[in-house]
Scaffold this motif. Sequence first.
Motif, short mmCIF file in Angstrom:
data_model
loop_
_atom_site.label_atom_id
_atom_site.label_comp_id
_atom_site.label_asym_id
_atom_site.label_seq_id
_atom_site.Cartn_x
_atom_site.Cartn_y
_atom_site.Cartn_z
N THR A 334 0.84 -1.20 0.00
CA THR A 334 0.00 0.00 0.00
C THR A 334 0.88 1.24 0.00
N THR A 335 0.31 2.32 -0.49
CA THR A 335 1.03 3.59 -0.58
C THR A 335 0.72 4.43 0.64
N ASP A 336 1.78 4.90 1.34
CA ASP A 336 1.55 5.74 2.52
C ASP A 336 1.35 7.19 2.08
N GLU A 337 1.23 8.09 3.04
CA GLU A 337 0.92 9.49 2.74
C GLU A 337 2.05 10.20 2.01
N ARG A 342 4.50 0.26 1.15
CA ARG A 342 4.68 -0.47 2.41
C ARG A 342 4.06 -1.85 2.27
N ARG A 439 -11.19 1.69 4.14
CA ARG A 439 -10.60 2.94 4.62
C ARG A 439 -11.66 4.01 4.86
#
Length: 685
Positions: A334-337, A342, A439
């Motif tokens: 997944t893509t963090d901010e 990650r 989410r």
Amino acid sequence: MSAEAGPAMNGGSDEHIRRVRLPADRRTPAAARALVRSVLAEADLHELLNEALLLTTELTTNAVEHARTELDIEVEADPAGLTVTVTDFASGPVDELLVGVRNTTSDITEVAERGRGLLLVDHFASRWGTTYLPTGKGVWFRLDRPGVGAATRSAGMTPATQTDGDGGTPSAAAMSELMQTTPDPYADDPLPEFAAGLLTRVAEMVGAAGGVVRLDRGDGQGSQVLARYGRQPREGNQLLRVPLAVHRPYAGELELDAAPSAYARPLAVLAGERLSLHLENDRLRRADVRRSAWLTFLAEASELLAQSLDVELTMALVPQLVVPRLGQWCAVHTTDEWGRLRLAAASHADEAVLPQLHRVLQETGPDSIQARLREASRSAAQVPLGAPMEGFAVPLIARGQRLGTLAVGRHQRHRHDPDEVSVLEDVARRAALAIENARIHAERRRVAQTLQQSLLPPVLPVVEGIGFAAEYVPTGDDAEVGGDFYDVVPLPDGRWLVVIGDVSGKGVQAAAVTGLVRDVIRVLVGDGKPLPEVLGRLNETLVERGGGRYCTLALAAVGPGDGDQLDVSLHLAGHDRPVLLHGGGGAGFVGTGGTALGLLDAIATPTAEIALKPGDALIFYTDGVTERRRGRELFGTDRLRESAAPLAGYSADVVAARLRATAIAFSVEPPRDDIAVLVLRNDAL
């Protein structure tokens, strides 16, 4: 269908003629055979039946398959033999007129080039020909009765029932048997038995010492022997190999250990074509079964993903769905901010290899899997992955947002076929949508919990001689804000105001009304307004606000009384009466119901004065307690009173906790409405 029927008189009563027009569909060959059979029976030409039916089937089938127009069938029988003409109406140039006698073995290769149907006609017919007309094309054949037409035969034509001089020409019965061999429609896997029967017949017809049919279905198993005849073909011999005309991923060949002859290759090709047709049907059937299985898999995967509204659980579920059915391993990033990938979840068919997979996924560098994953996320396209963990990665995109990547390792024995790639891309889309929904739900839940907590006091005050305790259980949907609330507010005269209420409905609008009611009460009682006036002004505010929202309230001002008792002034505005729990045992309802706020311009809120002796307690609650359901049965006020009675003598905290637990345990279903319990107890010793 139109027809003319005989017999027709053409110089004698022994001639029989039938003319029929048939449609271009799969039933036409059978109808044509029936017509030929009836004419042969009338003319007493039974000895020509096998050859006539075989050749009629070939010509009509070819016409149906290639011309795709209506067909004219003319059958003419006379004492010397039978003539059948098949005419179609396909457009084409009038460029040749082929009329010939039965070919010699030296011409068989040229005939075979024009198709296996003409090979049969050329072999069995006494004479045959093809006529091109402006309206279409006609093909005819003539079968002479044995012993008739000696002059013709002396010129080079032999009857169809005889064999060529080399003795190797197959008989009509053998050819008919070869053409009529079909798979068993009721067998689980009819191909091996069908291939063995077809191989045996063609091998016997060409005098092969051995033969084999090999098939590779493209499933990672490699080339497998589908059927075998006689001895294993030896490479030193002159082998006859015929590739099977099947589409990918199927591939195969028919191999015969046969001496070369005029008919060996055409017959092998004919058998190969018949086998290829059924192999292609098998491929299509298996493809349909696989596609149906994939659709079922996708439906089940969607249902499983939709059931989870937890982000971490959803991401952990995706690799479990993929491995091992769609790949050797799977990883979800997944893509963090900050846009970095990650690792969220990973799985491998061999758990012992999982630590190695984690190490490889964490490696950095221009040729690492991490770099390929970043490329897939950045380009929003499929990207291949190299060694040591071969596979490919697809982006996770939902509602235009790039959420990360789904990486899948190739199968142990073969690469992913196009169907599997399409399914994996579909899984990635559904997984991305499920992750995004989880989410969104998590964010809604966080907002709802924050808003709900802002409407309730963080802690209840600690007052000497008075015990306060509260229990609150939100509705089963923790992403919704409930309309139930409670509060304990100090009054200017030194007393305490206990408030419990229920605003109709749920959600943000109900929360807004709840906040309004709570704030208006705090402001008015802080100014020293009497409780009847507070309720009157609050009713005016809600009526003026409109929107169809109303509120029920219970207000109780409590302060010291004579001796150790507490004096309580109770006001009910449409709210359920509280339970008075006596310290010495017993429980009952107190107070008088009034008018709910926000419905009418004028309201009635009767006042009840109650003296709480040491150990006595007042139990306030919302309708989420009494209306809790178990099927059609309600928890009800009587059960609440009966549940409270054994709690005499316990502290306010224990009473509130026990009643909450009793209400929750009444049903296995999650609460449909908020549950609030507020206890006021005289703790004087």
